[in-house]
Design an enzyme around this catalytic site. Structure first.
Site, short mmCIF file in Angstrom:
data_model
loop_
_atom_site.label_atom_id
_atom_site.label_comp_id
_atom_site.label_asym_id
_atom_site.label_seq_id
_atom_site.Cartn_x
_atom_site.Cartn_y
_atom_site.Cartn_z
N LYS C 78 0.85 -1.20 0.00
CA LYS C 78 0.00 0.00 0.00
C LYS C 78 0.88 1.24 0.00
O LYS C 78 1.90 1.29 0.71
CB LYS C 78 -0.91 -0.04 1.23
CG LYS C 78 -1.99 1.03 1.25
CD LYS C 78 -2.90 0.84 2.47
CE LYS C 78 -3.99 1.89 2.57
NZ LYS C 78 -4.84 1.71 3.78
N SER C 153 -9.68 1.91 2.82
CA SER C 153 -8.79 2.60 1.91
C SER C 153 -7.78 1.71 1.20
O SER C 153 -7.18 2.13 0.22
CB SER C 153 -8.03 3.68 2.68
OG SER C 153 -7.20 3.07 3.65
N SER C 177 -9.89 -0.37 7.11
CA SER C 177 -9.32 -0.20 5.77
C SER C 177 -8.65 -1.43 5.18
O SER C 177 -8.32 -1.44 4.01
CB SER C 177 -8.32 0.96 5.76
OG SER C 177 -9.02 2.18 5.72
#
Ligand code: MG
Ligand code: ZN
Lengths: 88, 484, 494
Positions: C78, C153, C177
């Site tokens: 990420k 996210s 997330s």
């Protein structure tokens, strides 16, 4: 708030955010209504104490690497537009 | 001086840079004067993703300061103090807010007055900003340059109660506090390098009143001299306003060194909102009792105790006058142990204090390194007349510069003092060669003492001790007067 | 069933010399190429770095040197985790060109375990969002329906694993997330105990809630990744000294004798879709069939999680994001003085959701409101912690839905922050308590969109989560492959 947060916002943005924040804060009213008398706050999920490091030097970064990311630099230092006030 | 009929009410905030090897939250060196941005890393530059880890030694020094000021050492919490400023890498300062590590102490000044300590807390320093442009000041600068070497250096902020009543007392407080900070090893005490920085909260009131007036905060008091000048100016300014029927406005003021005046920075009416909240990247600090006790047990002697010890050398409770000044000099420079060592070895304490406060103090750095045994030996040579005062000073200079044994140094320099017997025979020769001057001297013409001393010095090529010569002359004259 | 080679299969094949890490990597890069145009999972691909890492693994194999547990396994990271010399953007314009001088601890540990970093995945800007639509670089799409969001996210990480292009990915979970996008994309997502994985090098959103964790095709792979990255880190003061027990050993432990509480508030909540609720009930039956005792429990305080979170997280974020001020790195928009420069930089550099949360957080911390909002939210946090404590007196694990709904269409909630925030209503309480939780795919709704069920556990009980998650995985209805999927195999036929 926008000034404290140091974000330049247009009047339209200010309007829109004010409305949206009002909605979220209305939702947050549940928090205000919660029965918390005598309840201590939790800032950390786990109550660790005294996490300390020995006073031993470690290598610093190469200033060239540090300043390569600077939007502007001069004489090994970060360059910024004039600062008009003292720190609050 | 505070204008008659008025009283100043002063509280001081002293920021002390701690003498650690590394910064408060990262392993970068805590070192003054390095090329810009060479002592920075992801943590102290506030790079995204970096996290602080607390320096154990900084905590220990904070405890030392607290204990030296008679504070309680409490469990404490770090908070974030949020405000934007380019010298602050994260745009918040990690500080302590409502739960500081040291609370409620006091500092007793040499004159016996007592100043309360509200708190002493740990926090990180900011970087250093230089304003570039015509004036070199904030106003009129074209741009600014920022160096983050100082960012993250550990500070202890010591907040006094508003117990200080004059600029002179403020000076004495800072001087005594500096002594404490140096004694504990927390600070190098160098105000000119910014190791100690002072802000003052000042208000005035009619003498005898116990109402607090509106206060102003005066910043940038970075030497004892500017502290006194700024406070005297600020007190006079506030008294002037009140006497003219105008109010004092609560505000932050900056001391302008060049003009010797304080100038307004910004109004505090619009109080700044720092949005303090507990620093989520750090955990609570609660030094365990064993650690606290170990620190307390290893506290070095503090200035007050050392001052007392000097007085005791003279059999006094407190020194007065020039001797007190000499004592302050050796205390401030950390040379009092030399005085005590000499006195304990039988040297006259007045001689030990004078030599240390004058000649040794002039080379304080070297004097702190000198072998105490050699120093004491030198003072004994002087005391016993084996060296004249002048010779002793010459040997001391050499000893401070290069070290060594004072007897060897004296011999190498050909500085061999006359012993009492040899001196007496030289004096006898001189008296015999100048009978007329001698009878005038015996008749009370005191200025002839200089003449005889000069003659003795000439014959001994300056090796005689002037004080001993004077003593010998006096003895001789007394002997003649007593024997008709 | 997994679409693409699993991490454990790759690691075994590389270890045995069946296939070289470099071959695995080329297959993976090709697979990414097949789907990236349709899904937009990555902000930055790092093929050169990956090739060097794969070659290093191959050299170790050739030399007979000891191999890490993830040797040769491609992973996606990420883009809020720092990677030395590789742009790390948080999907924000304000950091669009920033290259960190250091690796996040989680990334460094992955590489030390032999993993090969193929790129940086898309996220909601600064991880603030539940749909990956607030990314400054455009949205990521759901492989099950590219007109829908992947969740957020960690949407890029979830989507790329779901599409079978990369077997493993790192995500971060502040309010759900990892788990919410895992649920919406039909993959496994594990949010570890707060402090189990170092946050050093994770670009902070809300420091007291953020945690790094795995997204994977299987529970086994998620456990392997967690084992590789967990453990005390002296660079993170909040890192737990004791650490999590290795999870892979718990895989076959089963659930016999475990007490599992089916949490009413995570099943019957208002707004939950019937298709989701049915699957959670099926999962409860599956666990009971495997020998667990499943009992309903009620934890009413969980309803306070969402409003408390939307005060605490923005408050911390408003402070964490202050440093993006145009002085030291990242974007600068000039101004006549430094204050103007900073205000303009932040106006241009942050997107609307980030601005919204900074303003909200600034408000919650400001002098007149601190006690009513931030401090009160922290007291509510205590209530939630206590409520979980009580629940764990009755149960070893808790079960509920991961999200109230399956994947929603792009654009459906971006203009209604509150509706968007509600999609994390089931995941947030875990973060406030600092506990671990696991989302496992469990079939689909009637529209064929994946449903995730969530297992919650007390601090450091990850092994129990893994054990129960493996049971759920084995008993879950088959998940059809998504319409957008890569096709690749290990380089050499067996
Ligand atoms: Mg301070
Ligand atoms: Zn540093």
């Amino acid at each position: 708030m926008a000034r404290l947060a140091r974000i330049a916002l247009s009047p339209e943005e200010l309007d829109r955010y004010a409305q949206q924040l009002a909605a979220v804060l209305e939702h947050a009213a549940q928090v205000a209504a919660a029965p918390t008398a005598g309840v201590p706050p939790t800032a950390h999920p786990f109550a660790l104490v005294n996490v300390l490091r020995d006073d031993e030097p470690r290598p610093s970064l190469d200033p060239a690497v540090v300043l390569a990311e600077a939007p502007a630099a001069e004489d090994g230092r970060f360059k910024v537009p004039p600062i008009l006030g003292e720190a609050p | 001086m505070t204008p008659a009929g008025w009283e100043a009410v002063i509280g001081l905030e002293v920021h002390c840079e701690l003498r650690t090897r590394t910064k408060l939250f990262c392993g970068c060196r805590n070192e003054f004067g390095a090329p810009p941005n060479t002592h920075v890393c992801p943590v102290c530059l506030g790079l995204p993703g970096s996290l602080p880890v607390l320096n154990r030694q900084a905590v220990e020094l904070a405890m030392r300061i607290g204990l030296a000021l008679g504070c309680r050492i409490e469990p404490s919490v770090f908070h974030r103090k949020n405000y934007f400023y380019p010298d602050m890498p994260k745009d918040y300062q990690i500080s302590q807010y409502d739960e500081p590590i040291c609370v409620e102490g006091a500092l007793t000044l040499p004159d016996g007055s007592r100043v309360g300590i509200v708190r002493a807390h740990l926090e990180e320093d900011t970087g250093k900003t230089s304003h570039i442009g015509e004036s070199g000041r904030i106003h009129g600068a074209g741009y600014a340059l920022v160096d983050y070497n100082r960012a993250g250096v550990p500070l202890v902020e010591i907040v006094s109660a508003p117990d200080i009543r004059s600029a002179q007392q403020a000076r004495a407080y800072v001087a005594e506090l500096r002594g404490v900070l140096v004694a504990t090893g927390a600070s190098d005490g160098r105000m000119e390098e910014g190791s100690l920085r002072v802000d003052a909260n000042v208000s005035v009131r009619r003498a005898g009143s116990d109402v607090l007036g509106t206060r102003c905060e005066v910043k940038n008091l970075n030497s004892l001299r500017s502290l006194v000048r700024a406070l005297e100016h600020e007190v006079a300014r506030q008294v002037g306003l009140l006497e003219a029927g105008q109010p004092v406005v609560q505000e932050t003021r900056h001391f302008d060194e060049d003009r010797g005046v304080t100038v307004a920075l910004r109004s505090k009416e619009e109080a700044f909102d720092y949005r303090y909240f507990p620093e989520p990247d750090l955990v609570a600090l609660a030094p365990e009792p064993a650690w606290r006790e170990a620190v307390a047990a290893s506290q070095p002697p503090l200035p007050a105790a050392r001052r007392q010890a000097l007085a005791e050398l003279f059999g006094a409770a407190r020194l007065e006058g020039p001797r007190a000044e000499q004592a302050e000099t050796v205390l401030e420079l950390g040379l009092d142990a030399l005085v005590r060592a000499a006195a304990e070895a039988g040297v006259d304490p007045a001689l030990a204090l004078a030599r240390t406060a004058n000649e040794a103090a002039a080379q304080a750095e070297a004097a702190r390194q000198v072998d105490p045994g050699a120093y004491v030996a030198l003072l004994r040579m002087e005391q016993e007349g084996r060296l004249s005062a002048t010779q002793a000073k010459t040997v001391l200079a050499e000893l401070l510069q290069h070290g060594g044994d004072p007897a060897d140094i004296a011999e190498r320099l050909g500085l061999v003092g006359l012993d009492r017997g040899a001196l007496a025979s030289v004096v006898a020769e001189v008296v015999a060669a100048h009978p007329e001057e001698w009878s005038r001297f015996c008749a009370g013409e005191e200025k002839l003492a200089g003449f005889f001393t000069g003659q003795v010095m000439r014959r001994t090529r300056g090796q005689a001790d002037g004080k001993l010569v004077a003593a010998e002359l006096a003895t001789r004259r007394a002997a003649e007067a007593g024997a008709p | 069933m997994s679409l693409a080679p699993t991490a454990s299969a790759i690691a075994a094949a590389v270890r045995s010399g069946e296939v070289r890490a470099s071959e695995v990597l080329e297959g993976c890069l090709e697979a990414i190429d097949q789907v990236e145009g349709q899904l937009g999972c990555f902000v930055t691909l790092t093929p050169e770095l990956a090739r060097a890492q794969a070659e290093a693994v191959d050299a170790q194999v050739a030399a007979g040197a000891p191999l890490g547990p993830l040797a040769g396994v491609p992973v996606a990271v990420k883009d809020n985790l720092c990677t030395a010399g590789v742009p790390t953007t948080c999907s924000s314009r304000i950091l669009a060109s920033w290259r960190p001088p250091y690796d996040a601890t989680a990334v460094a540990r992955l590489v030390a375990a032999g993993a090969v970093v193929v790129g940086k995945t898309n996220l909601d800007e600064f991880a603030m969002g539940s749909s990956t639509e607030t990314s400054a670089f455009g949205p990521t799409r759901n492989p099950y329906d590219p007109s829908r969001v992947p969740g957020g996210s960690s949407g890029g990480s979830a989507a790329v694993v779901a599409a079978g292009a990369v077997p493993l990915a790192l995500g971060t979970d502040t309010g759900g997330s990892i788990r919410q996008p895992a649920a919406l994309c039909g993959v496994v997502g594990l949010k570890p105990t707060y402090g189990a994985v170092s946050r050093y090098g994770l670009i902070a959103f809300a420091s007291s809630l953020d945690q790094v964790g795995p997204l994977a095709q299987t529970v086994e792979d998620a456990a392997a990744l967690l084992d590789a990255i967990a453990g005390h880190d002296p660079m993170d003061s909040t890192s737990l000294p004791e650490g999590v027990l290795p999870c892979h050993r718990a895989l076959d432990r089963g659930v016999a004798g475990l007490r599992i509480g089916l949490v009413r508030e995570l099943v019957e909540a208002e707004g939950i879709e019937p298709g989701v609720r049915r699957r959670v009930e099926d999962a409860a039956e599956a666990l009971a069939a495997a020998g667990a005792t499943v009992e309903p429990v009620s934890v009413p305080e969980l309803a306070l999680g969402l409003p408390a979170y939307y005060l605490i997280a923005p408050a911390e974020a408003s402070s964490n994001l202050a440093r993006y001020d145009g002085v030291r790195y990242g974007l600068r928009v000039d101004g006549a003085d430094v204050e103007e420069m900073q205000a303009r930089t932040r106006a241009a550099g942050f997107g609307p959701e980030v601005k919204r949360r900074i303003l909200l957080g600034t408000y919650a911390l400001s002098a007149g409101y601190y006690d009513a909002y931030y401090a009160q939210a922290q007291r509510v946090r205590t209530l939630i912690v206590r409520a979980f404590e009580r629940a764990y007196e009755q149960a070893d694990l808790l079960l509920g839905a991961t999200t109230p709904t399956t994947a929603f269409p792009l654009g459906a909630k971006v203009e209604d922050p509150l509706a968007m925030y509600l999609s994390d209503v089931f995941t947030i309480p875990t973060n406030l308590a600092g506990h671990p939780a696991l989302s496992v795919p469990f079939g689909t709704d009637d529209a064929g969109l994946p449903v995730g069920v969530q297992l919650l556990a007390p601090a450091l009980a990850e092994p129990s989560l893994v054990a129960a998650g493996a049971v759920l995985e084995r008993s879950a209805p088959a998940l059809p492959p998504p319409p957008v999927a890569a096709s690749w195999r290990l380089g050499v036929p067996r």
